[in-house]
Design an enzyme around this catalytic site. Sequence first.
Site, PDB file in Angstrom:
ATOM      1  N   ASP A 115       0.866  -1.233   0.140  1.00 61.41           N
ATOM      2  CA  ASP A 115       0.096   0.036  -0.024  1.00 61.41           C
ATOM      3  C   ASP A 115       0.972   1.347   0.078  1.00 61.41           C
ATOM      4  OD1 ASP A 115      -2.832   0.965   0.653  1.00 61.41           O
ATOM      5  OD2 ASP A 115      -1.753   2.009   2.052  1.00 61.41           O
ATOM      6  N   TYR A 174      -2.130  11.310   2.626  1.00 61.17           N
ATOM      7  CA  TYR A 174      -2.905  11.637   1.320  1.00 61.17           C
ATOM      8  C   TYR A 174      -3.071  12.850   0.945  1.00 61.17           C
ATOM      9  CZ  TYR A 174      -4.702   6.910   2.114  1.00 61.17           C
ATOM     10  OH  TYR A 174      -4.662   5.438   2.159  1.00 61.17           O
ATOM     11  N   HIS A 195      -6.671  -6.398  -1.482  1.00 60.40           N
ATOM     12  CA  HIS A 195      -5.732  -5.528  -1.204  1.00 60.40           C
ATOM     13  C   HIS A 195      -4.647  -6.198  -0.152  1.00 60.40           C
ATOM     14  CE1 HIS A 195      -4.209  -1.555  -0.924  1.00 60.40           C
ATOM     15  NE2 HIS A 195      -4.106  -1.587   0.533  1.00 60.40           N
TER      16      HIS A 195
END
Length: 292
Positions: free
Chosen positions: A107, A213, A268
């Site tokens: 990730d 982010y 994921h």
Amino acid sequence: MINGMEAARFGVAHLDRIALHYAEMGPEDGPLIILLHGFPDTCLGWGKQMPILAKAGFRVIAPDQRGYGVSGKPRGVKAYDLDELAEDIVALGAHFGETRLRVVGHDWGASVAWWLSSTRPERMEKAAMINAPHPAIWKQAMYADKTQRKKSRYVKAMRMRVLPEMAIRCRNFGPFIKTLKAASREGVFDGEIEAYRKAWSEPRALTSMLHWYRALLKKELPKAPGRIETPVLLIWGEKDEFADVSLARQSIALCERGGTLFFADGSHWVHREEAQPINDMLITFLQSDQDM
């Protein structure tokens, strides 16, 4: 203790730029491998990899990256720019006596590995990325690709300040726990959940995690990333609900020396679900003196 982490040694690397808490396994004179977790994980998420890599003779270091757990949490979005995140890992490698790095990331940790391979190739020996595309490809697809726009709606929601933190905290981190449980058919243990909740509750941790982010959304990234010379292994669960498999193919196409391992039914969190074949491939890749 989290399953698989019973033998871990824990410490804090006091770097010039930041202090990073880490888990360690394996012989201190073994080849160094750095494992980089993603969001909203911590070093404890590598419980199915660390013991196996350590048994294979590697010295395995899994840090809580900046902003996570009890690692340093500088204030401000700029502190979580990809360049800052990458330099942490260069400094961490130097702390353990290595100037050429072998990095495995999942990730966001894989995003850092991609960025190191793109911007600091002289410091990279090998890199394995799990379910994360090159960040430039990822960001471009958030806006230009219909499928990825839908998968990345949560990323754009992070642009708001304060409200995401309030929503997550008032639900006692329920969205994070739901993500971990729903996205992985392997699931998580009760002990893991409590350990994660404790890490997320550290002062300034939640905002710092979300700043990763926010920094990406602010950063200017190349529309056409350059060729990557670092030997790369890309591992991908094709049922990832956050990133389309097409981004994996675009990312590996950047690599001069790249190999892939795809799992049709993997999510994921494929490194939890398919630990044995992934660990076998990681050992082969990381031990080999030959490129992919």
